[in-house]
Design a protein around this motif. Sequence first.
Motif, PDB file in Angstrom:
ATOM      1  N   MET A 214      47.573  46.259  48.346  1.00 55.33           N
ATOM      2  CA  MET A 214      47.493  44.867  48.796  1.00 55.33           C
ATOM      3  C   MET A 214      48.812  44.129  48.562  1.00 55.33           C
ATOM      4  O   MET A 214      49.109  43.134  49.230  1.00 55.33           O
ATOM      5  N   PHE A 215      49.605  44.596  47.607  1.00 55.99           N
ATOM      6  CA  PHE A 215      50.813  43.901  47.180  1.00 55.99           C
ATOM      7  C   PHE A 215      52.076  44.490  47.812  1.00 55.99           C
ATOM      8  O   PHE A 215      53.176  44.136  47.414  1.00 55.99           O
ATOM      9  N   GLY A 216      51.868  45.374  48.798  1.00 58.09           N
ATOM     10  CA  GLY A 216      52.991  45.968  49.505  1.00 58.09           C
ATOM     11  C   GLY A 216      53.205  47.419  49.123  1.00 58.09           C
ATOM     12  O   GLY A 216      52.532  47.962  48.226  1.00 58.09           O
ATOM     13  N   PRO A 217      54.131  48.108  49.783  1.00 55.04           N
ATOM     14  CA  PRO A 217      54.358  49.534  49.526  1.00 55.04           C
ATOM     15  C   PRO A 217      54.679  49.832  48.064  1.00 55.04           C
ATOM     16  O   PRO A 217      54.340  50.915  47.564  1.00 55.04           O
ATOM     17  N   GLU A 218      55.322  48.879  47.381  1.00 53.82           N
ATOM     18  CA  GLU A 218      55.674  49.099  45.975  1.00 53.82           C
ATOM     19  C   GLU A 218      54.448  49.183  45.073  1.00 53.82           C
ATOM     20  O   GLU A 218      54.546  49.582  43.914  1.00 53.82           O
ATOM     21  N   GLY A 219      53.286  48.787  45.594  1.00 46.72           N
ATOM     22  CA  GLY A 219      52.062  48.833  44.805  1.00 46.72           C
ATOM     23  C   GLY A 219      51.239  50.090  45.000  1.00 46.72           C
ATOM     24  O   GLY A 219      50.172  50.229  44.380  1.00 46.72           O
ATOM     25  N   THR A 220      51.711  51.011  45.818  1.00 42.21           N
ATOM     26  CA  THR A 220      50.945  52.235  46.081  1.00 42.21           C
ATOM     27  C   THR A 220      50.653  52.979  44.771  1.00 42.21           C
ATOM     28  O   THR A 220      51.561  53.237  43.980  1.00 42.21           O
ATOM     29  N   GLY A 221      49.384  53.299  44.559  1.00 41.44           N
ATOM     30  CA  GLY A 221      48.956  53.999  43.352  1.00 41.44           C
ATOM     31  C   GLY A 221      48.543  53.083  42.230  1.00 41.44           C
ATOM     32  O   GLY A 221      47.918  53.526  41.258  1.00 41.44           O
ATOM     33  N   PHE A 222      48.871  51.802  42.347  1.00 39.00           N
ATOM     34  CA  PHE A 222      48.566  50.850  41.283  1.00 39.00           C
ATOM     35  C   PHE A 222      47.191  50.215  41.464  1.00 39.00           C
ATOM     36  O   PHE A 222      46.617  50.202  42.553  1.00 39.00           O
ATOM     37  N   GLU A 223      46.680  49.681  40.362  1.00 33.31           N
ATOM     38  CA  GLU A 223      45.487  48.846  40.357  1.00 33.31           C
ATOM     39  C   GLU A 223      45.794  47.589  39.551  1.00 33.31           C
ATOM     40  O   GLU A 223      46.487  47.655  38.523  1.00 33.31           O
ATOM     41  N   ARG A 224      45.276  46.439  40.017  1.00 28.01           N
ATOM     42  CA  ARG A 224      45.427  45.199  39.262  1.00 28.01           C
ATOM     43  C   ARG A 224      44.085  44.822  38.658  1.00 28.01           C
ATOM     44  O   ARG A 224      43.097  44.660  39.375  1.00 28.01           O
ATOM     45  N   PHE A 225      44.050  44.704  37.346  1.00 35.19           N
ATOM     46  CA  PHE A 225      42.848  44.330  36.601  1.00 35.19           C
ATOM     47  C   PHE A 225      42.972  42.863  36.167  1.00 35.19           C
ATOM     48  O   PHE A 225      43.972  42.475  35.555  1.00 35.19           O
ATOM     49  N   VAL A 226      41.952  42.071  36.436  1.00 30.61           N
ATOM     50  CA  VAL A 226      41.856  40.726  35.859  1.00 30.61           C
ATOM     51  C   VAL A 226      41.091  40.855  34.545  1.00 30.61           C
ATOM     52  O   VAL A 226      39.917  41.226  34.537  1.00 30.61           O
ATOM     53  N   LEU A 227      41.757  40.538  33.443  1.00 28.83           N
ATOM     54  CA  LEU A 227      41.158  40.768  32.123  1.00 28.83           C
ATOM     55  C   LEU A 227      40.561  39.510  31.504  1.00 28.83           C
ATOM     56  O   LEU A 227      40.234  39.509  30.316  1.00 28.83           O
ATOM     57  N   ALA A 228      40.379  38.471  32.304  1.00 28.59           N
ATOM     58  CA  ALA A 228      39.753  37.240  31.805  1.00 28.59           C
ATOM     59  C   ALA A 228      38.244  37.355  31.989  1.00 28.59           C
ATOM     60  O   ALA A 228      37.654  36.825  32.931  1.00 28.59           O
ATOM     61  N   CYS A 229      37.634  38.093  31.068  1.00 26.99           N
ATOM     62  CA  CYS A 229      36.208  38.400  31.150  1.00 26.99           C
ATOM     63  C   CYS A 229      35.691  38.679  29.739  1.00 26.99           C
ATOM     64  O   CYS A 229      36.470  38.865  28.807  1.00 26.99           O
ATOM     65  N   PRO A 230      34.382  38.724  29.565  1.00 26.66           N
ATOM     66  CA  PRO A 230      33.839  39.088  28.249  1.00 26.66           C
ATOM     67  C   PRO A 230      34.274  40.502  27.851  1.00 26.66           C
ATOM     68  O   PRO A 230      34.297  41.415  28.682  1.00 26.66           O
ATOM     69  N   ARG A 231      34.607  40.687  26.588  1.00 22.52           N
ATOM     70  CA  ARG A 231      35.159  41.971  26.150  1.00 22.52           C
ATOM     71  C   ARG A 231      34.151  43.096  26.289  1.00 22.52           C
ATOM     72  O   ARG A 231      34.523  44.222  26.650  1.00 22.52           O
ATOM     73  N   HIS A 232      32.895  42.837  26.027  1.00 26.83           N
ATOM     74  CA  HIS A 232      31.923  43.930  26.088  1.00 26.83           C
ATOM     75  C   HIS A 232      31.778  44.454  27.517  1.00 26.83           C
ATOM     76  O   HIS A 232      31.492  45.642  27.720  1.00 26.83           O
ATOM     77  N   HIS A 233      31.989  43.612  28.519  1.00 24.44           N
ATOM     78  CA  HIS A 233      31.946  44.101  29.902  1.00 24.44           C
ATOM     79  C   HIS A 233      33.194  44.906  30.234  1.00 24.44           C
ATOM     80  O   HIS A 233      33.122  45.898  30.980  1.00 24.44           O
ATOM     81  N   LEU A 234      34.328  44.521  29.689  1.00 22.81           N
ATOM     82  CA  LEU A 234      35.537  45.313  29.869  1.00 22.81           C
ATOM     83  C   LEU A 234      35.374  46.686  29.226  1.00 22.81           C
ATOM     84  O   LEU A 234      35.754  47.710  29.816  1.00 22.81           O
ATOM     85  N   GLU A 235      34.803  46.740  28.042  1.00 22.46           N
ATOM     86  CA  GLU A 235      34.589  48.019  27.363  1.00 22.46           C
ATOM     87  C   GLU A 235      33.696  48.933  28.193  1.00 22.46           C
ATOM     88  O   GLU A 235      33.985  50.130  28.345  1.00 22.46           O
TER      89      GLU A 235
END
Length: 397
Positions: free
Chosen positions: A359-380
Amino acid sequence: MSTYDFTTLRSRLHMGASKWIPMEKAGVTDPDVIPFSVADMDLLVAPEIVSALQEAAAFGVYGYTGMDEAFRAALIGWMERRHGWTVDPGWLVSNFGVVHAAGQAVQAFTKPGEAIVTQTPAYPPFKRIAEATGRLFYADPLRRTDHGYELDLNHLEDLCRRPETKLLLLCSPHNPTGRVWTREELKSIADICRRHDVLIFSDEIHCDFIAPGHTHTVLATLDEETAHRCIMGTSASKTFNLAGLATSTTIIPDQDLRRQFRTKTDGYTGGFNGYFGLTATRVAYEQGEPWLSALMEHLKGNFELCKAFLADRFPSVWTAPWEGTYLLWADFSSLGLDPEAQMRFMRDEAGLWLDEGTMFGPEGTGFERFVLACPRHHLEKALERLDDAARRRGLPR
């Protein structure tokens, strides 16, 4: 121990929430599966803001509303306290959002066929704005090193010296990589743009999320000349999770640039903001600092958890250092999947709804963007699902 609640999760399925709609359409009902994609928080808003909105709702009249003296004082006080920037109230212009303001700047300061530049991997709306308005989009790729991302100033200068280049859309801190530009880096950018008569729109919406050991520099504070050659986009929408209230402020110190920017206002905002958005923003800036301090501790813990987990279970996955934003940028190309297969693996097998790097252009191929503003137990739980899915597949680590 924080007195604020960063553990409660409210499902936003069937509420029109942009972040949750793709899961809704896919029929996801598992309460342990939440999206980590669109950059808003799955955390409760500061209680002071909730109380203020309840009081505003009880008033019962919601007519056309604009910035008043109290709103201006709250925003100016925030900029002075948090960022050391003394803002004149006459510099403030209302907008519905920072992306909206960037589009307004493109319309005001460039013509079809002229070019805008931005550092890539890039926040996707920047390219969409260029394409939708008939402007050229020039990518200025960042250089990835073992220690993070760096500017390629020679390449930026090559782009800016082209006669069609008129505007730089600067993301500071940078989305998606999380880079917090140093004062020296920003000075180099400003000097290049000054030499080639390129204006700068500085999107500083993530400026309140700065990791320990780093400092955000407001572009307009570099020097007087830079202040008069830039348009600053800001909002409480990221800091306090108010994006749905569609309120932002554009700060333009230069009178001529401000006048030119405002020529587009009637076609964009009519000079008004939302009644509730103005209320929430004012109260956030007046009363929200204790909540933000507690949130930063929570985010620090989430980043440390995610980084340690990936280092242990997926040692071949490279993650960008956390300098700013609440975004984690991680390279999963070592899994050996093409972009479409990687997206399907993340969603269908790991139950992870992320923003894919492409989504962020060719330079982002293979990458993932995680939004970490969430409850910790759901991230775990999400990270454990990722590990389980990779084990079932026998994917390389």
